[in-house]
Scaffold this motif. Structure first.
Motif, PDB file in Angstrom:
ATOM      1  N   HIS A 188     -10.615 -40.681-110.164  1.00 43.96           N
ATOM      2  CA  HIS A 188     -11.390 -41.820-110.678  1.00 43.96           C
ATOM      3  C   HIS A 188     -11.705 -41.670-112.150  1.00 43.96           C
ATOM      4  N   TRP A 210      -8.505 -48.619-116.155  1.00 41.94           N
ATOM      5  CA  TRP A 210      -7.438 -48.345-115.192  1.00 41.94           C
ATOM      6  C   TRP A 210      -6.987 -49.570-114.413  1.00 41.94           C
ATOM      7  N   THR A 211      -7.844 -50.552-114.298  1.00 43.99           N
ATOM      8  CA  THR A 211      -7.547 -51.684-113.411  1.00 43.99           C
ATOM      9  C   THR A 211      -7.606 -53.000-114.181  1.00 43.99           C
ATOM     10  N   LEU A 247      -1.366 -39.687-105.223  1.00 41.81           N
ATOM     11  CA  LEU A 247      -2.541 -40.288-105.838  1.00 41.81           C
ATOM     12  C   LEU A 247      -2.187 -40.980-107.155  1.00 41.81           C
ATOM     13  N   THR A 248      -1.274 -40.398-107.905  1.00 40.74           N
ATOM     14  CA  THR A 248      -0.836 -41.020-109.160  1.00 40.74           C
ATOM     15  C   THR A 248      -0.203 -42.382-108.898  1.00 40.74           C
ATOM     16  N   ASN A 251      -2.803 -44.906-107.700  1.00 36.79           N
ATOM     17  CA  ASN A 251      -3.589 -45.372-108.842  1.00 36.79           C
ATOM     18  C   ASN A 251      -2.846 -46.470-109.599  1.00 36.79           C
ATOM     19  N   ARG A 252      -1.549 -46.277-109.781  1.00 33.06           N
ATOM     20  CA  ARG A 252      -0.750 -47.288-110.479  1.00 33.06           C
ATOM     21  C   ARG A 252      -0.746 -48.603-109.704  1.00 33.06           C
ATOM     22  N   GLY A 255      -4.363 -50.120-109.624  1.00 30.94           N
ATOM     23  CA  GLY A 255      -4.736 -50.656-110.923  1.00 30.94           C
ATOM     24  C   GLY A 255      -4.038 -51.968-111.224  1.00 30.94           C
ATOM     25  N   GLU A 279     -13.933 -46.634-111.436  1.00 31.01           N
ATOM     26  CA  GLU A 279     -12.635 -47.161-111.027  1.00 31.01           C
ATOM     27  C   GLU A 279     -11.955 -46.090-110.177  1.00 31.01           C
ATOM     28  N   THR A 280     -11.678 -46.432-108.931  1.00 29.58           N
ATOM     29  CA  THR A 280     -11.035 -45.501-108.005  1.00 29.58           C
ATOM     30  C   THR A 280      -9.931 -46.248-107.255  1.00 29.58           C
ATOM     31  N   PRO A 281      -8.895 -46.689-107.958  1.00 27.86           N
ATOM     32  CA  PRO A 281      -7.886 -47.534-107.300  1.00 27.86           C
ATOM     33  C   PRO A 281      -7.135 -46.826-106.176  1.00 27.86           C
ATOM     34  N   GLY A 282      -6.617 -45.634-106.451  1.00 29.41           N
ATOM     35  CA  GLY A 282      -5.876 -44.914-105.424  1.00 29.41           C
ATOM     36  C   GLY A 282      -6.746 -44.491-104.265  1.00 29.41           C
TER      37      GLY A 282
END
Length: 408
Positions: A188, A210-211, A247-248, A251-252, A255, A279-282
């Motif tokens: 995050h 990130w998003t 996780l990478t 996240n992409r 986001g 921000e914790t997309p993944g």
């Protein structure tokens, strides 16, 4: 202070820890060893080496390590097996990174003969507790130096003045940098301070890094499939990946679709309330997917017990007790529950939402279509059995109702 000969400093190369490095040399007159961890914060960590050398640190006393795989494999994944969230919303992105940093600091201190460790956490926050509980759990006799609890450099202006006085190079961030206090890792990124100190004020859109905003996310939904083994994601859309790669990529994807923004006022361990944005997309995708695969592979009472224990487990992580015996005991129970959590989950990502659209476990599913069907089940389930089940469960309420009638 003269009894401290060598200290291992958690060093980012930024303003705070660069000032701390020089302050330790001047106040404690000790040898300083720097440790810089790459846990996916998205910034180049090698410049920390040049800055440390400029401040007189010997090359052999500079440790820069890529810990991304260890971070996700040994900390993030175990936490997500528990579906851990703090106070109903926070996915513990900062909290879960501290035990790893503490562990490596102590390991380095043991390797180089250090008798103290130091960190840049302030006296108002949770991180001082998290770091130091980790230090003491892993090296009970270690000395801890927390400059923010000792010095009088309690503002950014004083830190900058100290840096200028002592010739400490503080590189300016692009476009003047962010006005927020930020912390980032592969799970995050967090934002605190400035306008966010007013809980009634909406965060500025350009704060989020990130998003995209859900309004600007793609108009076309995207489907993804997550593969699970013992509760951990091992592949995305059939492509095998390491934990950090998983996780990478999530996240992409998150986001891109505006997933994982959070604005909360949380209760810090030290007693105050604090407003933060995350921000914790993944991680948001991981939580949704994991609960979906558990829904068909966990026994009802096991699933409910996990849900009852989760707030306690999450609080232990938030408050810094990762290395405590109670967290390790709970982890053993949680990990044992994941033996049958195998299969796949299909998710739809759309404008800030993660929507479960399918799940399957070919060998471990407890979902029996022959019993669950609304069509004729061929005798797999006897409807008449429900009458006795209901009457037995109603017995205590019937007794109480009769007693109430007798009382008039």
């Amino acid at each position: 202070m003269s009894d401290i000969k060598k200290v291992v400093l958690a060093y980012s190369g930024g303003l705070d820890t660069s000032v701390i490095l020089k302050w330790l040399q001047d106040v404690y007159h000790c040898e300083v060893v720097t440790f810089t961890a790459d846990i996916g914060q998205g910034e180049e960590v090698e410049p920390a080496r040049k800055k440390a050398i400029a401040l007189g640190i010997k090359p052999e006393n500079i440790f820069i390590e890529d810990l991304r795989e260890e971070f996700v494999r040994d900390y993030v994944y175990p936490m997500f097996r528990a579906n851990a969230i703090y106070e109903g919303e926070y996915l513990l992105g900062t909290s879960i990174a501290r035990p790893l940093i503490s562990k490596r600091q102590i390991e380095i201190a043991n390797a180089v003969g250090g008798d103290a460790v130091s960190h840049g956490a302030t006296g108002k926050g949770n991180d001082q507790v998290r770091f130091e509980l980790g230090y003491y759990a892993l090296k009970p006799d270690v000395k801890v130096i927390a400059p923010w609890r000792e010095w009088d450099l309690l503002s950014r202006e004083k830190l900058l003045a100290y840096a200028e006085k002592h010739g400490i190079d503080i590189s300016k961030k692009k476009n003047g940098g962010s006005p927020y206090s930020m912390d980032a890792n592969l799970l995050h990124i967090s934002y605190e301070g400035t306008v966010l100190e007013n809980p009634a004020a909406e965060p500025e859109e350009d704060m989020w890094l990130w998003t995209v905003s859900p309004e600007n996310a793609p108009d076309q939904a995207e489907y993804i499939e997550l593969s699970y083994e013992k509760g951990d994601i091992t592949a995305i859309n059939g492509v095998a990946m390491t934990p950090a790669q998983v996780l990478t990529e999530l996240n992409r994807l998150g986001g891109k679709h505006g997933i994982g923004r959070l604005d909360i006022v949380e209760n810090r361990y030290v007693g105050m309330k604090s407003r933060g944005c995350y921000e914790t997309p993944g991680g948001t995708i991981m939580l949704k997917g994991h609960r979906a695969i558990e829904s068909i592979t966990l026994d009802r009472e096991v699933a409910h017990l996990k849900d009852e224990l989760m707030p306690k487990y999450a609080k232990l992580i938030y408050t810094g007790y990762w290395w405590s015996p109670e967290r390790q005991m709970l982890q053993g129970l949680i990990d044992a529950s994941q033996a049958t959590v195998n299969g796949w989950v299909r998710l739809k990502l759309y404008k800030g939402n993660v929507i479960v659209v399918g799940r399957e476990s070919k060998t471990d599913s407890l979902f029996d279509p022959n019993i669950a069907t609304f069509d004729e089940d061929g005798g797999a389930y006897n409807h008449a059995d429900a009458a006795g089940f209901i009457r037995l469960n109603a017995l205590r309420m019937r007794i109480a109702a009769n007693a109430k009638l007798k009382r008039g």
